[in-house]
Structure formats: structure tokens, C-alpha cells
Design an enzyme around this catalytic site. Structure first.
Site, PDB file in Angstrom:
ATOM      1  N   HIS A  31     -10.718  -1.963  -8.588  1.00  0.00           N
ATOM      2  CA  HIS A  31     -10.770  -0.894  -9.595  1.00  0.00           C
ATOM      3  C   HIS A  31     -10.625  -1.454 -11.008  1.00  0.00           C
ATOM      4  O   HIS A  31     -11.261  -0.960 -11.944  1.00  0.00           O
ATOM      5  CB  HIS A  31      -9.672   0.143  -9.348  1.00  0.00           C
ATOM      6  CG  HIS A  31     -10.000   1.149  -8.297  1.00  0.00           C
ATOM      7  ND1 HIS A  31     -11.055   2.027  -8.408  1.00  0.00           N
ATOM      8  CD2 HIS A  31      -9.396   1.431  -7.118  1.00  0.00           C
ATOM      9  CE1 HIS A  31     -11.091   2.807  -7.335  1.00  0.00           C
ATOM     10  NE2 HIS A  31     -10.102   2.463  -6.539  1.00  0.00           N
TER      11      HIS A  31
ATOM     12  N   CYS B  54     -10.296   6.040  -0.524  1.00  0.00           N
ATOM     13  CA  CYS B  54     -10.028   5.886  -1.957  1.00  0.00           C
ATOM     14  C   CYS B  54      -9.684   7.255  -2.524  1.00  0.00           C
ATOM     15  O   CYS B  54     -10.400   8.234  -2.266  1.00  0.00           O
ATOM     16  CB  CYS B  54     -11.240   5.296  -2.661  1.00  0.00           C
ATOM     17  SG  CYS B  54     -10.998   5.058  -4.434  1.00  0.00           S
ATOM     18  N   LEU B  55      -8.616   7.322  -3.305  1.00  0.00           N
ATOM     19  CA  LEU B  55      -8.215   8.598  -3.905  1.00  0.00           C
ATOM     20  C   LEU B  55      -9.269   9.136  -4.871  1.00  0.00           C
ATOM     21  O   LEU B  55      -9.302  10.332  -5.131  1.00  0.00           O
ATOM     22  CB  LEU B  55      -6.863   8.447  -4.619  1.00  0.00           C
ATOM     23  CG  LEU B  55      -5.677   8.131  -3.708  1.00  0.00           C
ATOM     24  CD1 LEU B  55      -4.420   7.891  -4.543  1.00  0.00           C
ATOM     25  CD2 LEU B  55      -5.461   9.231  -2.690  1.00  0.00           C
TER      26      LEU B  55
ATOM     27  N   GLN C 185      -8.140   4.899 -12.398  1.00  0.00           N
ATOM     28  CA  GLN C 185      -8.274   6.122 -11.605  1.00  0.00           C
ATOM     29  C   GLN C 185      -7.600   7.315 -12.280  1.00  0.00           C
ATOM     30  O   GLN C 185      -7.871   8.453 -11.916  1.00  0.00           O
ATOM     31  CB  GLN C 185      -7.690   5.920 -10.206  1.00  0.00           C
ATOM     32  CG  GLN C 185      -8.496   4.945  -9.362  1.00  0.00           C
ATOM     33  CD  GLN C 185      -7.874   4.782  -8.003  1.00  0.00           C
ATOM     34  OE1 GLN C 185      -6.973   3.978  -7.805  1.00  0.00           O
ATOM     35  NE2 GLN C 185      -8.358   5.582  -7.048  1.00  0.00           N
TER      36      GLN C 185
ATOM     37  N   GLY D   8      -1.982   3.245  -2.882  1.00  0.00           N
ATOM     38  CA  GLY D   8      -2.264   2.460  -4.076  1.00  0.00           C
ATOM     39  C   GLY D   8      -2.985   3.322  -5.087  1.00  0.00           C
ATOM     40  O   GLY D   8      -3.661   4.292  -4.719  1.00  0.00           O
TER      41      GLY D   8
ATOM     42  N   HIS E 250      -8.272  -3.859  -2.939  1.00  0.00           N
ATOM     43  CA  HIS E 250      -8.917  -2.583  -3.261  1.00  0.00           C
ATOM     44  C   HIS E 250      -8.555  -2.159  -4.682  1.00  0.00           C
ATOM     45  O   HIS E 250      -9.428  -1.802  -5.479  1.00  0.00           O
ATOM     46  CB  HIS E 250      -8.482  -1.525  -2.237  1.00  0.00           C
ATOM     47  CG  HIS E 250      -9.013  -0.164  -2.510  1.00  0.00           C
ATOM     48  ND1 HIS E 250     -10.044   0.376  -1.777  1.00  0.00           N
ATOM     49  CD2 HIS E 250      -8.659   0.781  -3.421  1.00  0.00           C
ATOM     50  CE1 HIS E 250     -10.307   1.599  -2.246  1.00  0.00           C
ATOM     51  NE2 HIS E 250      -9.469   1.858  -3.235  1.00  0.00           N
ATOM     52  N   GLU E 251      -7.267  -2.206  -4.999  1.00  0.00           N
ATOM     53  CA  GLU E 251      -6.825  -1.792  -6.337  1.00  0.00           C
ATOM     54  C   GLU E 251      -7.313  -2.756  -7.404  1.00  0.00           C
ATOM     55  O   GLU E 251      -7.709  -2.344  -8.500  1.00  0.00           O
ATOM     56  CB  GLU E 251      -5.301  -1.643  -6.382  1.00  0.00           C
ATOM     57  CG  GLU E 251      -4.737  -0.625  -5.408  1.00  0.00           C
ATOM     58  CD  GLU E 251      -5.407   0.749  -5.445  1.00  0.00           C
ATOM     59  OE1 GLU E 251      -5.865   1.185  -6.522  1.00  0.00           O
ATOM     60  OE2 GLU E 251      -5.477   1.389  -4.387  1.00  0.00           O
TER      61      GLU E 251
END
Length: 165
Positions: free
Chosen positions: A137, A91-92, A48, A43, A133-134
Site C-alpha cells: 500500500h 483488503c479493507l 487507506q 493491518g 501487504h501493508e
């Protein structure tokens, strides 16, 4: 398509709530999918990559089989189950750190897809967890923000210890 740079925490844009999407984001979404697959992640939210818009992409199946990408524009979580699961989330934007975050096992989410069509679906299991999660953000929330103070301090210290000076 292009691979976009992924912002790393504590970049202030990761803590900024996003504005609704009102323009065509087809190219951005395509670039975000390419970036997510290259990372490799499951994701990726627009903030991000430095775009403060309510957009994320996800594909929870591609690592195990056939890709099934989703482009999620202006999502709303309409319902969350009371049944939760706590699992390690990566998380990226916070690479190398896994944190245990409780999430609803099921959610009902409405959004607009890349064709401009309204969608409304119940997501379960990992798809529900990834979407939450996304979605966080888009509200300026990272996994660290979901931790109790003592766990947050430990996770931040671990992240800073492994980050280049």
C-alpha cells in the site's frame, strides 16, 4: 481516538506512492489502530485512510488472543525469502474480495516504532504476509495489481458486481 473512513478501490490515493514520515504521527497511528480493530482487520496502511505517508499498523494476533499492535513508520523490507506461500488475501479497501497472492514466507524488515526507536526484525508466517501487504500500500500497490490480467479482470468484476450502484 477516532475511527477514520477507509478509502475504497479505485480511489486514486490507493495507487499513489507515499512520502516518508517526517512528523509526529502518534495520533494518526492511534486512530489507525482503532479503525483497524473496528473494521475488523489485521493491518491498515496510512494511504487507506487518505494519508499518503509511509506508515502502517498491524496486529496479527488480536483475533485469536492478546492484542500485539505494531506501529510501523518508514519501513524497509531488507530481505525476502525465496520460499513463498500463496494464500487468500483480503483488503479493507477492497471489501468482500479475496485474491490468491504469492508472498515470501519470511522477510527482514527495518522501521521506526512509535517511540522513535529503530527496529529490525525477521517476520515469519502471517506476520510476514501481512507486513508485505501493508508495505505494498505504501508503494501504491493493491492486491489487484499482483494478479495476472485474467485473474485481475475476474476479481475486479466480482468487486464491481457486489458494490452498491
Amino acid at each position: 481516538m477516532a475511527i477514520l473512513p477507509i478509502l475504497r478501490w479505485p480511489d486514486a490515493r490507493l495507487s499513489t506512492p507515499c512520502a516518508p514520515v517526517a512528523e509526529d504521527v502518534a495520533q494518526l497511528a492511534a486512530d489507525m489502530l482503532e479503525t483497524m480493530y473496528a473494521a475488523p482487520g489485521r493491518g491498515l496502511a496510512a494511504p487507506q485512510v487518505g494519508v499518503l505517508k509511509r506508515l502502517f499498523v498491524m496486529d496479527v494476533a488480536w483475533k485469536e488472543g492478546t492484542p500485539a499492535p505494531r506501529i510501523v513508520i518508514n519501513p524497509q523490507i531488507l530481505w525476502r525469502s525465496e520460499d513463498t506461500a500463496t494464500g487468500a488475501e483480503g483488503c479493507l479497501s477492497i471489501p468482500g474480495i479475496l485474491t490468491d497472492i504469492p508472498r515470501a514466507r519470511e522477510i527482514r524488515m527495518a522501521w521506526t516504532d512509535e517511540r522513535g526507536q529503530p527496529q529490525d526484525e525477521i517476520l515469519t508466517g502471517f506476520a510476514a504476509i501481512c507486513a508485505q501487504h501493508e508495505y505494498d500500500h505504501l508503494d501504491g500497490i493493491v492486491t489487484f495489481d499482483r494478479l495476472p490480467p485474467d485473474q485481475r479482470a475476474s476479481a475486479e468484476a466480482a468487486y464491481q458486481d457486489q458494490s452498491p450502484a
